[in-house]
Design a protein around this motif. Structure first.
Motif, PDB file in Angstrom:
ATOM      1  N   PHE A  95      32.626 -58.367  -6.236  1.00 47.88           N
ATOM      2  CA  PHE A  95      31.911 -59.620  -6.502  1.00 47.88           C
ATOM      3  C   PHE A  95      30.603 -59.390  -7.236  1.00 47.88           C
ATOM      4  O   PHE A  95      30.017 -60.330  -7.784  1.00 47.88           O
ATOM      5  CB  PHE A  95      31.630 -60.353  -5.174  1.00 47.88           C
ATOM      6  CG  PHE A  95      30.515 -59.735  -4.390  1.00 47.88           C
ATOM      7  CD1 PHE A  95      29.190 -60.098  -4.628  1.00 47.88           C
ATOM      8  CD2 PHE A  95      30.766 -58.745  -3.453  1.00 47.88           C
ATOM      9  CE1 PHE A  95      28.147 -59.502  -3.942  1.00 47.88           C
ATOM     10  CE2 PHE A  95      29.729 -58.146  -2.763  1.00 47.88           C
ATOM     11  CZ  PHE A  95      28.416 -58.525  -3.014  1.00 47.88           C
ATOM     12  N   SER A 222      22.605 -56.099   2.023  1.00 54.67           N
ATOM     13  CA  SER A 222      21.253 -56.580   1.714  1.00 54.67           C
ATOM     14  C   SER A 222      21.099 -58.046   2.096  1.00 54.67           C
ATOM     15  O   SER A 222      19.996 -58.523   2.327  1.00 54.67           O
ATOM     16  CB  SER A 222      20.998 -56.444   0.222  1.00 54.67           C
ATOM     17  OG  SER A 222      21.815 -57.360  -0.491  1.00 54.67           O
ATOM     18  N   GLY A 223      22.222 -58.779   2.091  1.00 58.77           N
ATOM     19  CA  GLY A 223      22.186 -60.223   2.335  1.00 58.77           C
ATOM     20  C   GLY A 223      22.169 -61.041   1.050  1.00 58.77           C
ATOM     21  O   GLY A 223      22.041 -62.253   1.088  1.00 58.77           O
ATOM     22  N   SER A 281      29.299 -49.047   1.354  1.00 59.22           N
ATOM     23  CA  SER A 281      28.766 -50.041   0.404  1.00 59.22           C
ATOM     24  C   SER A 281      27.925 -51.094   1.107  1.00 59.22           C
ATOM     25  O   SER A 281      27.236 -51.879   0.451  1.00 59.22           O
ATOM     26  CB  SER A 281      29.892 -50.742  -0.345  1.00 59.22           C
ATOM     27  OG  SER A 281      30.576 -49.838  -1.157  1.00 59.22           O
ATOM     28  N   GLU A 328      38.296 -51.830  -0.101  1.00 61.22           N
ATOM     29  CA  GLU A 328      37.492 -50.747   0.474  1.00 61.22           C
ATOM     30  C   GLU A 328      37.076 -51.150   1.895  1.00 61.22           C
ATOM     31  O   GLU A 328      37.037 -52.333   2.229  1.00 61.22           O
ATOM     32  CB  GLU A 328      36.300 -50.392  -0.415  1.00 61.22           C
ATOM     33  CG  GLU A 328      35.235 -51.452  -0.576  1.00 61.22           C
ATOM     34  CD  GLU A 328      33.976 -50.872  -1.240  1.00 61.22           C
ATOM     35  OE1 GLU A 328      33.239 -50.176  -0.539  1.00 61.22           O
ATOM     36  OE2 GLU A 328      33.748 -51.114  -2.448  1.00 61.22           O
ATOM     37  N   SER A 330      34.369 -51.499   3.331  1.00 59.67           N
ATOM     38  CA  SER A 330      33.274 -52.469   3.382  1.00 59.67           C
ATOM     39  C   SER A 330      33.768 -53.911   3.327  1.00 59.67           C
ATOM     40  O   SER A 330      33.119 -54.811   3.858  1.00 59.67           O
ATOM     41  CB  SER A 330      32.310 -52.230   2.222  1.00 59.67           C
ATOM     42  OG  SER A 330      31.735 -50.960   2.330  1.00 59.67           O
TER      43      SER A 330
HETATM   44  C1  LIG Z   1      27.413 -54.908  -2.234  1.00 55.78           C
HETATM   45  C2  LIG Z   1      28.620 -55.067  -1.402  1.00 55.78           C
HETATM   46  C3  LIG Z   1      28.601 -55.824  -0.217  1.00 55.78           C
HETATM   47  C4  LIG Z   1      27.339 -56.396   0.377  1.00 55.78           C
HETATM   48  O1  LIG Z   1      26.672 -57.322  -0.406  1.00 55.78           O
HETATM   49  P1  LIG Z   1      25.143 -57.686  -0.187  1.00 55.78           P
HETATM   50  O2  LIG Z   1      24.891 -58.720  -1.206  1.00 55.78           O
HETATM   51  O3  LIG Z   1      24.322 -56.448  -0.414  1.00 55.78           O
HETATM   52  O4  LIG Z   1      24.985 -58.179   1.219  1.00 55.78           O
HETATM   53  C5  LIG Z   1      29.798 -56.000   0.462  1.00 55.78           C
HETATM   54  N1  LIG Z   1      30.944 -55.430   0.025  1.00 55.78           N
HETATM   55  C6  LIG Z   1      31.000 -54.695  -1.097  1.00 55.78           C
HETATM   56  C7  LIG Z   1      32.300 -54.100  -1.501  1.00 55.78           C
HETATM   57  C8  LIG Z   1      29.841 -54.482  -1.845  1.00 55.78           C
HETATM   58  O5  LIG Z   1      29.908 -53.738  -2.963  1.00 55.78           O
END
Ligand SMILES: *Cc1c(COP(=O)(O)O)cnc(C)c1O
Ligand SMILES: [Zn+2]
Length: 391
Positions: A95, A222-223, A281, A328, A330
């Motif tokens: 995203f 980070s939010g 991530s 992934e 995350s």
């Molecule tokens: C950056 C990222 C997040 C978190 O996004 P934030 O805006 O920093 O909270 C979640 N998932 C993936 C795969 C990311 O690259």
């Protein structure tokens, strides 16, 4: 467009990043005339009238327009009626491309010397790719101990990569100051330009869902993305296009969960001393928009939860085997969090929930094990018959 502090309502100019109260600001968008577009423009620029930048030719047009999928085979695991927004379909697999598309276009219009970012992963890749497509010089500040593999992924776009020895959390703030001095637009994780682009994931989701789901669930670090989602929903409500906001659920890895901890304990977000996690991530131990995430959860009757490494691993596997989705860890964190919320009774089977799957798993598949048997071609018929007999 001015900026405004979500917390104390202070209004500042467009270049402001943080308020005097210490909290991050976002763009003060005029939503009064906004209607759902009737043209066939797709991607982030579909919502250009709500963004602080105008489209430029190139990669930005590939950002967004990701599918919203119904995933019935995951309902039981998730404990609700599930949809997923597949952000892996973005040009660099996350995203982050939404924020990069908008932020790099805005930086170009601001006539800066370069665009920059502080990241050692997806955001660095994304920012460098979008800068490459516009021809704007790009500076990427990474931690000194970054892995070769990550360096390779970022360096293919040939940004100026600088390994910085020192406190990585402090680098976020120092880079913003240095950027102002040197004319480098640092589009870090939660700066207003990036958050504006990040809004489009929620605008798209609501348009595709054709209404408001009961809840939206996403991973947070980070939010920045969480802020964008919350902001987009507030704008839709202001424009009278939705009646109420869905519950917003935010999920972290338990090994690095400063926002979830603050939510549990009922205090402001404080930096923590993290443990390693597969969800690297989202391993920000000092999240710059942490308090804004708490505010979003409180306003929407949502929550911030955290999940174990085992739960993350299990959810990653279930996304592959029950929905065919390669994400992934995350991203899978969001599914693990949703499952926990269902087990606690905060979400039930009739709830319609949209999960944001933030990034692709294709960048990091080398750890995956396989136990495929080797079979001589002459014995294949026999073997296949056994396999089918087994099922
Ligand atoms: C950056 C990222 C997040 C978190 O996004 P934030 O805006 O920093 O909270 C979640 N998932 C993936 C795969 C990311 O690259
Ligand atoms: Zn403020």
């Amino acid at each position: 467009m001015n900026t405004r502090c979500y917390s104390c309502d202070e209004v500042s100019d467009a270049t402001r990043i943080r308020c005097d109260c210490g909290e991050p600001v976002w763009f003060d968008t005029d939503t009064t005339a906004f209607e759902w577009p009737t043209d066939d423009v797709r991607g982030v620029w579909r919502y250009a009238s709500l963004l602080p930048a105008a489209p430029t030719d190139g990669l930005g047009w590939a950002a967004g327009n990701t599918p919203l999928l119904r995933t019935p085979r995951l309902d039981e695991y998730a404990g609700c009626t599930l949809w997923v927004k597949d952000e892996a379909e973005n040009p660099t697999g996350t995203f982050k491309d939404r924020g990069s598309a908008v932020a790099v276009a805005a930086a170009e219009a601001r006539d800066v010397n370069a665009v920059g970012t502080v990241s050692h992963g997806n955001m660095a890749m994304s920012t460098a790719a979008h800068a490459a497509a516009t021809g704007l010089p790009c500076v990427v500040l990474v931690p000194d101990d970054i892995s070769e593999k990550r360096l390779a992924a970022i360096s293919q776009y040939e940004p100026e990569i600088i390994r910085v020895a020192g406190d990585y959390g402090k680098l976020y703030f120092d880079s913003l100051e240095l950027g102002e001095e040197l004319g480098i637009e640092f589009v870090n994780s939660d700066v207003p330009l990036r958050v504006a682009g990040q809004k489009t994931v929620a605008l798209e989701l609501i348009e595709q869902f054709d209404g408001v789901p009961d809840a939206i669930c996403l991973p947070v670090s980070s939010g920045g993305q969480a802020s964008g989602v919350w902001k987009a929903l507030r704008e839709l409500k202001e424009a009278n296009l939705i009646d109420a906001l869905p519950r917003l659920y935010f999920v972290q890895a338990a090994n690095c969960d400063p926002i979830a901890e603050a939510f549990r304990e009922g205090h402001e977000v404080r930096p923590i001393d993290p443990e390693p996690t597969a969800a690297y991530s989202i391993a920000n131990a000092n999240p710059p928009s942490g308090n804004r995430v708490l505010a979003a959860a409180a306003e929407t009757d949502g929550a911030v939860v955290s999940v174990s490494e085992a739960a993350i691993h299990d959810a990653t596997g279930n996304l592959a085997t029950k929905a065919g989705l390669c994400v992934e860890p995350s991203s899978a964190v969001a599914l693990a969090g949703l499952r926990q919320l269902a087990e606690r009774g905060e979400v039930d089977a009739t709830d319609r929930v949209a999960l944001i799957l933030t990034g692709t798993g294709f960048k990091e598949l080398d750890g995956a094990a396989t136990d495929a048997p080797s079979v001589p071609l002459a014995k294949l018929d026999e073997h296949l018959a056994t396999v089918l007999g087994d099922t």
